[in-house]
Design an enzyme around this catalytic site. Structure first.
Site, PDB file in Angstrom:
ATOM      1  N   GLY A 301      49.050 -39.723  -4.262  1.00 47.23           N
ATOM      2  CA  GLY A 301      48.261 -39.959  -3.421  1.00 47.23           C
ATOM      3  C   GLY A 301      47.137 -41.035  -3.660  1.00 47.23           C
ATOM      4  N   SER A 302      45.785 -40.599  -3.379  1.00 45.93           N
ATOM      5  CA  SER A 302      44.880 -41.669  -3.454  1.00 45.93           C
ATOM      6  C   SER A 302      44.502 -42.308  -4.842  1.00 45.93           C
ATOM      7  CB  SER A 302      43.570 -41.431  -2.692  1.00 45.93           C
ATOM      8  OG  SER A 302      43.776 -41.216  -1.388  1.00 45.93           O
ATOM      9  N   VAL A 303      45.064 -41.471  -6.048  1.00 51.79           N
ATOM     10  CA  VAL A 303      44.725 -42.069  -7.477  1.00 51.79           C
ATOM     11  C   VAL A 303      45.469 -43.346  -7.315  1.00 51.79           C
ATOM     12  CG1 VAL A 303      45.333 -41.609  -9.683  1.00 51.79           C
ATOM     13  CG2 VAL A 303      44.601 -39.612  -8.274  1.00 51.79           C
ATOM     14  N   PHE A 304      46.657 -43.632  -6.805  1.00 52.54           N
ATOM     15  CA  PHE A 304      47.166 -44.968  -6.661  1.00 52.54           C
ATOM     16  C   PHE A 304      46.402 -46.031  -6.081  1.00 52.54           C
ATOM     17  CE2 PHE A 304      50.397 -47.764  -5.201  1.00 52.54           C
ATOM     18  CZ  PHE A 304      51.094 -48.114  -6.513  1.00 52.54           C
ATOM     19  N   LYS A 305      45.399 -45.883  -5.464  1.00 51.06           N
ATOM     20  CA  LYS A 305      44.499 -46.802  -5.056  1.00 51.06           C
ATOM     21  C   LYS A 305      43.860 -47.569  -6.118  1.00 51.06           C
ATOM     22  CE  LYS A 305      43.357 -44.596  -0.914  1.00 51.06           C
ATOM     23  NZ  LYS A 305      42.335 -43.552  -0.031  1.00 51.06           N
TER      24      LYS A 305
END
Length: 583
Positions: A301-305
Site C-alpha cells: 500500500g501507501s508505504v510505497f509512496k
C-alpha cells in the site's frame, strides 16, 4: 516314519537353522548400526537397555542475545538424584539441609523415581553456587549438584527456527555422515542457516549401568560423559535484544496480531533487535506457523509512496506551487470517502493522497517505464536485504528463506497509465517484505547509506573464543543521494506532525518519530468483508535516529486490526528500556 519323510523334515530343520543363523549374523555382525528399514542402531539400543541416563546438555549449539543472555534455554543449577538411592543408606537429612528443602519431600521423590531425575521436575530447584559446592563436597553416589541446560519458550521463534529428527532431512544435509536417530538438525530459521556450526559433537550426560532388574551392574559408580571436543557446543550470538524482544512479543499478543508482526532494526548497524511473526509455531506440527512473515512479501500500500517521492524529487517533478486535486480518486472520479482538498506535494505525502502519487507515477513512467523499479532497488525494497557472504569458502545467507520484493510482474505493461497509477500507491503488483521496508527506513534515516541486515553477530566456541565474525556489509546496489534522503526525512516527519497526517497518533511520544502508513487492498474476502494489509513503517528518534520499526497486520477487515497502537507502544517500550539502561 518313512525315511523319505524324515529326510524332508531334517532338510526343513536345517534350512530353518541356517535361516536363524543368518539372522543372528545380520543382527550381531552386519546390521548392528542400521537394522531394518528404520535404521535401528542395535548396539545403542542394547546400551540403552543397560543404562540409566540423565541428559545434562544435548550438545547442540545454543543461541544468545547480543548481551549474552540465553535464548530458548536456561542454565539451571539443579539437584540430580538417582533411583538406586532408595535401596541404600545415604545422608538424606544432610542433603536436604544443604539444598534448603524438606527431607520428607526429598525421600518421597526418590522413592517414586524409576530413572535419574532433576528434583522439582519442570520447575527445578535452583541452587546457589555455595549450595552446589556443599552438596558435591559430600561425594554421595547418586547425588549431584550440576548446571543443567533446560529448554524454555524460544523468543523470535520463526527467526531462530525449528529442529527435526527426520531421517530424510539428515541424509539431505549430511549424506556422508551417520547421525544418531536422536540427533536433531535445523529445519527452518537460523537453526537451518547455521546447522553445520550447531550440529552436536555429543551430549553431556550422567550414566549409570544397571542389570536386567534395574540393580547396579558395576556397583554404584555414576559416570559423567561429555563431548570429546571441549570447545563444543558453540554459542551463536544473535543481534537480538532480549528486553526489546520480550516487549515486542507481549505487545503483538496484546493487540491480537494473528497474521503479521513487527521488526525492529538498529539503524547504526542494520541489526535485528526484535522480531515477532504471527501466527506462532504449532508445537504439535512445527511446519504450521514456521513461516517468518517478516521475511515474506505482501502488498504494502501507501508505504510505497516513499519510493515514488524519492523518484519525483530526483526528477524534479515538484515545481514550486504545484498543487494536486485530492478530492478526486486515483481514477479521476470524486472521492466520497476522503475529500482532502487541494494539497501540495508534502501535504499529499503526509495525508496519503492517492491522486497525487498516481499522477506522479504516470509522469515517471512516461519518462522511463523502469524508474519505479530503479528507485525500489535504490531503497532496497526489491532484492534481498539479509546478510550474506563467504564463510570458510561457502556462501552463507543468514536469513532463512528471505523473499525478494517486486514492483512489477513479468509481462506487465509498465507504460499503461492505469497500471502505473495503481503501482504508484503500492497496489497492482507491488509486494514488499516488512524486513525490506524496515531497511528502507533505516537507509533513509542514515542519509542514504545502504547496509545488509544482520541477525547474527558472531559464533564462539564454548570457551568464548571466536569461530567466525559477521562484519557489517553494504548492499551492492546503488542507493539514494544524501539530499534525497534528507528530503524524505522531512516528509516522513511531517506525516506525524501534520494535523491531518496519517501518523499524527505518534505526536507526543517520548521519542520523536517519523514514518509512513499503508493500507493495501488484498483482493480477498472474509465473512462478506474485504480484507486489507495494514502497515506502519518508520524510525525514531527523528533527530538522532536509533531504531527503524515496521508493524504489519495482514488480511484484516478495514474497520479492525489497526496497527497504530502496536507501533506507538513499541516506541514507548524502546524509550523505557533505553532509559533503564542509562540509569
Amino acid at each position: 516314519m518313512p525315511v523319505k519323510r524324515i529326510k524332508i523334515i531334517g532338510g526343513l530343520l536345517m534350512i530353518l537353522l541356517f535361516a536363524l543363523l543368518g539372522r543372528l549374523v545380520q543382527i550381531q555382525l552386519v546390521s548392528t548400526e542400521s537394522f531394518t528399514d528404520h535404521h535401528i542402531n542395535l548396539i545403542q539400543s542394547s546400551v540403552n537397555q543397560r543404562t540409566q541416563v540423565l541428559s545434562v546438555d544435548s550438545g547442540r549449539g545454543k543461541f544468545f542475545d547480543r548481551n549474552g543472555e540465553p535464548l530458548g534455554h536456561e542454565e539451571v543449577p539443579a539437584l540430580v538424584l538417582f533411583p538406586f538411592l532408595k535401596g541404600m543408606p545415604w545422608p538424606s537429612k544432610t542433603v536436604a539441609e544443604a539444598a534448603g528443602i524438606s527431607e520428607r519431600d526429598l525421600l518421597s521423590a526418590v522413592e517414586k523415581a524409576e530413572k535419574p531425575f532433576t528434583y522439582g521436575g519442570k520447575t527445578p530447584l535452583y541452587l546457589t553456587e555455595a549450595q552446589m559446592d556443599e552438596i558435591n563436597s559430600l561425594k554421595i553416589p547418586g547425588v549431584f549438584a550440576i548446571s543443567q541446560s533446560v529448554a524454555k519458550k524460544m523468543p523470535a521463534e520463526q527467526l531462530i527456527g525449528t529442529l527435526t529428527k527426520w531421517e530424510n532431512r539428515k541424509k539431505q544435509l549430511y549424506p556422508d555422515q551417520k547421525l544418531s536417530p536422536e540427533a536433531q538438525v535445523g529445519n527452518t530459521g537460523l537453526q537451518a542457516s547455521f546447522d553445520e556450526f550447531l550440529l552436536s559433537e555429543g551430549e553431556s550426560k550422567l550414566v549409570y549401568h544397571v542389570d536386567g532388574m534395574g540393580g547396579p551392574l558395576f556397583g554404584i559408580d555414576v559416570k559423567y560423559v561429555e563431548p570429546a571436543n571441549p570447545l563444543y557446543p558453540v554459542r551463536v550470538v544473535t543481534t537480538l535484544d532480549a528486553g526489546l524482544q520480550a516487549a515486542a512479543e507481549q505487545l503483538a499478543d496484546k493487540y491480537q496480531i494473528q497474521n503479521g508482526g513487527l521488526i525492529l532494526l538498529d539503524i547504526a548497524t542494520s541489526e535485528i533487535r526484535a522480531l515477532v511473526s504471527r501466527p506462532s509455531i504449532d508445537k504439535k506440527n512445527p511446519n504450521v506457523g514456521s513461516e517468518n512473515k517478516m521475511f515474506s512479501q505482501a502488498k504494502i500500500g501507501s508505504v510505497f509512496k516513499t519510493v515514488v517521492a524519492a523518484a519525483a524529487i530526483d526528477y524534479q517533478l515538484i515545481k514550486p506551487g504545484r498543487l494536486f486535486d485530492c478530492n478526486l480518486t486515483i481514477n479521476g472520479t470524486p472521492d466520497v470517502k476522503r475529500k482532502l482538498g487541494t494539497l501540495d506535494f508534502e501535504e499529499s505525502f503526509a495525508q496519503s493522497c492517492n491522486r497525487t502519487f498516481g499522477d506522479l507515477a504516470i509522469q515517471l513512467a512516461g519518462i522511463n517505464p523502469d524508474i519505479l523499479d530503479n528507485y525500489a532497488r535504490k531503497l532496497h525494497i526489491t532484492g534481498q536485504s539479509g546478510w550474506q557472504g563467504q564463510i570458510f569458502h561457502t556462501e552463507l545467507k543468514q536469513l532463512f528463506k528471505e523473499e525478494s520484493g517486486k514492483v512489477w510482474e513479468n509481462g506487465t505493461d509498465k507504460k499503461d497509465k492505469r497500471l502505473a497509477a495503481h503501482t504508484g500507491i503500492g497496489q497492482q503488483d507491488v509486494q514488499v517484505t516488512p524486513l525490506a521496508a524496515a531497511n528502507m527506513m533505516a537507509t533513509i534515516a542514515r542519509g542514504g547509506e545502504s547496509m545488509m541486515v544482520k541477525a547474527v553477530n558472531k559464533i564462539t566456541f564454548k570457551n568464548g573464543s571466536t569461530v567466525v565474525d559477521f562484519p557489517e556489509q553494504t548492499l551492492e546496489s546503488e542507493s539514494i543521494s544524501p539530499y534525497t534522503a534528507m528530503k524524505l526525512q522531512t516528509m516522513l516527519r511531517r506525516v506525524v506532525t501534520d494535523e491531518k497526517g496519517t501518523g499524527r497518533f505518534l505526536q507526543g511520544m517520548p521519542y520523536e518519530a517519523a514514518g509512513k502508513s499503508g493500507t493495501a487492498q488484498t483482493g480477498k474476502m472474509r465473512d462478506g468483508k474485504e480484507l486489507y494489509n495494514k502497515w506502519f513503517a518508520g524510525y525514531f528518534p527523528y533527530k538522532n535516529p536509533k531504531y527503524a520499526l515496521v508493524a504489519v497486520n495482514l488480511e484484516v477487515p478495514e474497520e479492525s486490526g489497526g496497527i497504530n497502537p502496536l507501533f506507538q507502544e513499541m516506541v514507548r517500550e524502546a524509550y523505557r528500556l533505553d532509559q533503564n539502561k542509562n540509569d
